[in-house]
Scaffold this active site. Structure first.
Site, mmCIF file in Angstrom:
data_model
loop_
_atom_site.group_PDB
_atom_site.id
_atom_site.type_symbol
_atom_site.label_atom_id
_atom_site.label_comp_id
_atom_site.label_asym_id
_atom_site.label_seq_id
_atom_site.Cartn_x
_atom_site.Cartn_y
_atom_site.Cartn_z
ATOM 1 N N GLU A 95 56.094 64.960 -21.943
ATOM 2 C CA GLU A 95 56.590 66.326 -22.360
ATOM 3 C C GLU A 95 57.238 66.586 -23.545
ATOM 4 O OE1 GLU A 95 58.297 67.695 -18.588
ATOM 5 O OE2 GLU A 95 56.291 67.453 -17.595
ATOM 6 N N ASP B 291 60.328 71.966 -6.078
ATOM 7 C CA ASP B 291 58.675 71.874 -6.813
ATOM 8 C C ASP B 291 57.818 71.341 -5.630
ATOM 9 O OD1 ASP B 291 56.731 71.078 -8.221
ATOM 10 O OD2 ASP B 291 57.602 69.656 -9.519
ATOM 11 N N GLU C 36 66.520 69.838 -9.805
ATOM 12 C CA GLU C 36 65.039 70.263 -9.393
ATOM 13 C C GLU C 36 64.612 68.876 -8.320
ATOM 14 O OE1 GLU C 36 60.472 70.113 -10.855
ATOM 15 O OE2 GLU C 36 62.081 71.098 -12.088
ATOM 16 N N GLN D 161 63.472 61.876 -13.997
ATOM 17 C CA GLN D 161 62.259 62.347 -14.643
ATOM 18 C C GLN D 161 62.641 63.210 -15.811
ATOM 19 O OE1 GLN D 161 58.401 62.320 -12.620
ATOM 20 N NE2 GLN D 161 58.572 64.629 -12.979
ATOM 21 N N LYS E 55 53.918 76.536 -10.232
ATOM 22 C CA LYS E 55 53.057 75.726 -10.821
ATOM 23 C C LYS E 55 51.762 76.281 -10.718
ATOM 24 C CE LYS E 55 55.564 71.360 -11.626
ATOM 25 N NZ LYS E 55 55.642 69.969 -11.118
ATOM 26 N N ARG F 176 52.553 71.714 -16.385
ATOM 27 C CA ARG F 176 52.569 70.349 -16.098
ATOM 28 C C ARG F 176 52.691 69.160 -17.029
ATOM 29 N NH1 ARG F 176 51.115 70.635 -10.345
ATOM 30 N NH2 ARG F 176 51.919 68.534 -10.547
ATOM 31 N N SER F 177 52.754 67.788 -16.655
ATOM 32 C CA SER F 177 52.857 67.047 -17.621
ATOM 33 C C SER F 177 51.632 66.815 -18.607
ATOM 34 C CB SER F 177 53.176 65.513 -17.089
ATOM 35 O OG SER F 177 52.467 65.165 -16.028
ATOM 36 N N LYS G 262 60.032 76.436 -17.720
ATOM 37 C CA LYS G 262 59.933 75.179 -17.988
ATOM 38 C C LYS G 262 58.710 74.466 -18.587
ATOM 39 C CE LYS G 262 60.417 70.728 -15.335
ATOM 40 N NZ LYS G 262 60.325 70.389 -13.840
ATOM 41 N N ASP H 98 65.554 67.268 -13.489
ATOM 42 C CA ASP H 98 64.304 67.239 -12.428
ATOM 43 C C ASP H 98 64.227 66.055 -12.037
ATOM 44 O OD1 ASP H 98 62.028 66.884 -10.886
ATOM 45 O OD2 ASP H 98 60.729 67.465 -12.549
#
Length: 429
Positions: free
Chosen positions: A205, A312, A285, A163, A337, A366-367, A388, A242
């Site tokens: 992102e 995560d 991650e 990802q 998060k 978050r995305s 991040k 990630d």
């Protein structure tokens, strides 16, 4: 006085054009605070509930009018007259009002919007920056950015399985210089991709999202870009991934469709070990599925002293999950998060638990993001040392970096850049 006089929520849009919730809090003193809640694409099975309307005739079912109503009709009346600086009381009241383990009644998005807005209002009442209000006089560490410059998986429409491929400017002396390093590498990467005939459209992102020959090619290409920008891979800039492995996991195997490869847990660990021997990777991650705890134990035992192993989906910013991981020796870092758990109080509890156990904490976006920059202040407030928040591209990502530049200026000589010291639990870094 800092007593709450009104709480108001509205539906707004995030960076993917999906609805999210904005909350405003007003106080008797005139102090005001507002916040917008982010939203994820790849979500952990055990995250707190993000309440969506489900009406397919409106925003494809993703509306948040119910969450808005819960703030305006249920939460607001309970908060009127409460001192806005009593964050723990405000958060506890909402948790009790919801009454569920996963905030499924009121919605974590409704609760979090109020929690963050209250903190902003309190900081404004006290006339101090948010990071100072949340962290006190010891809030001084500017985080090392974990910059997602190549997107794949759920964050892009391409054939790359992993990802996020990220860079971390660990050798920079300041956050300002770290950001410059990241931006220069980002631009160098665009040139490298163009020279290879690859597409340079960006993903959710802000990172580039080309079709590549393999996941390893992403690492090779980023190293080329680091060198092309004039930096030394491994010394000045390290890599992070990630994997979001839960998204590629089914029937006990990891299906990397882009490469046409299926791997077992141990074969995934073998591949990670090979990659960190060839490339300057310092962080992985969600390297395995969130329920593959046996696999995570193997991963931690083999690589836990060499690279940061971030949970995560594994931990979902939840102290119960994290406590289990600490007890079993799973991972060595937690991704934080705020919308995975739903209140600032619980977020800070997770960070403190991680630190006490010698785990690192990485503050994350978050995305689906917005112009809200609360997480930048949280990173400094908690001295987490890492953040991040995407590529140095797209305003929803850059907004957080710009806030950190402002904070670094405000702290003047008192601020410290995390850099390599952020990985305080790695024997070999």
């Amino acid at each position: 006085m800092p007593y709450i006089t009104d709480v108001y929520a509205r539906e707004v849009l995030d960076s993917r054009g999906n609805p999210t919730i904005e909350v405003e809090i007003f106080t008797e003193s005139g102090a005001f605070g507002s916040a917008i809640v982010p939203s994820g694409a790849s979500t952990g099975e055990y995250e707190a509930v993000e309440l969506r309307d489900g009406d397919k005739d409106r925003y494809l079912g993703k509306g948040v009018q119910k969450a808005v109503e819960n703030v305006n009709d249920l939460i607001a009346p309970e908060l009127i007259g409460i001192d806005v600086t009593r964050q723990n009381i405000i958060d506890a009241l909402m948790i009790d009002l919801d009454g569920t383990e996963n905030k499924g009644k009121l919605g974590a998005n409704a609760i979090l919007g109020v929690s963050m807005a209250a903190a902003h209002a309190a900081a404004n009442y006290l006339e101090v920056p948010l990071y100072n209000y949340l962290g006190g006089f010891n809030a001084k560490t500017l985080p090392t950015p974990m910059m997602n410059i190549l997107n794949g998986g759920e964050h892009a429409d391409n054939n790359v399985d992993i990802q996020e491929f990220m860079i971390m400017p660990v050798g920079a002396p300041t956050f300002k210089e770290a950001l410059r390093t990241g931006a220069e590498i980002f631009h160098a990467l665009k040139k490298v991709l163009t020279s290879k005939g690859y597409n340079t459209a960006v993903g959710d992102e802000g990172g580039f999202a080309p079709n590549l020959g393999s996941n390893e090619e992403a690492l090779q290409t980023i190293v080329e870009a680091i060198e092309a920008a004039g930096y030394k891979p491994g010394e000045e800039v390290k890599l992070a991934m990630d994997v979001a492995a839960s998204e590629i996991y089914s029937d006990g195997k990891y299906n990397l469709k882009g490469e046409g490869v299926v791997r077992s847990s141990e074969e995934m660990v073998d591949w990670y070990e090979e990659m960190i021997s060839k490339y300057p990777i310092i962080s992985i991650e969600d390297g395995l599925d969130e329920n593959d705890w046996d696999g995570f134990k193997i991963l931690t035992d083999r690589l836990g002293d060499k690279v940061q192993l971030v949970g995560d989906d594994l931990f979902v910013t939840n102290t119960n999950k994290l406590s289990k991981g600490i007890d079993q020796g799973i991972g060595n870092s937690i991704l934080i998060k705020v919308n995975q758990i739903g209140t600032l109080t619980e977020t800070f509890e997770a960070i403190e638990m991680a630190k006490r156990a010698g785990y690192t904490a990485v503050i994350s976006h978050r995305s689906g993001e917005t112009e809200d920059v609360t997480i930048a202040d949280i990173a400094v407030a908690t001295n987490a040392g890492q953040i991040k928040t995407g590529a140095p591209s797209r305003t929803d990502r850059v907004a957080k970096y710009n806030q950190l530049l402002r904070i670094e200026d405000e702290l003047a000589g008192m601020g410290e850049y995390g850099g390599l010291a952020s990985f305080y639990n790695l024997a070999n870094k």
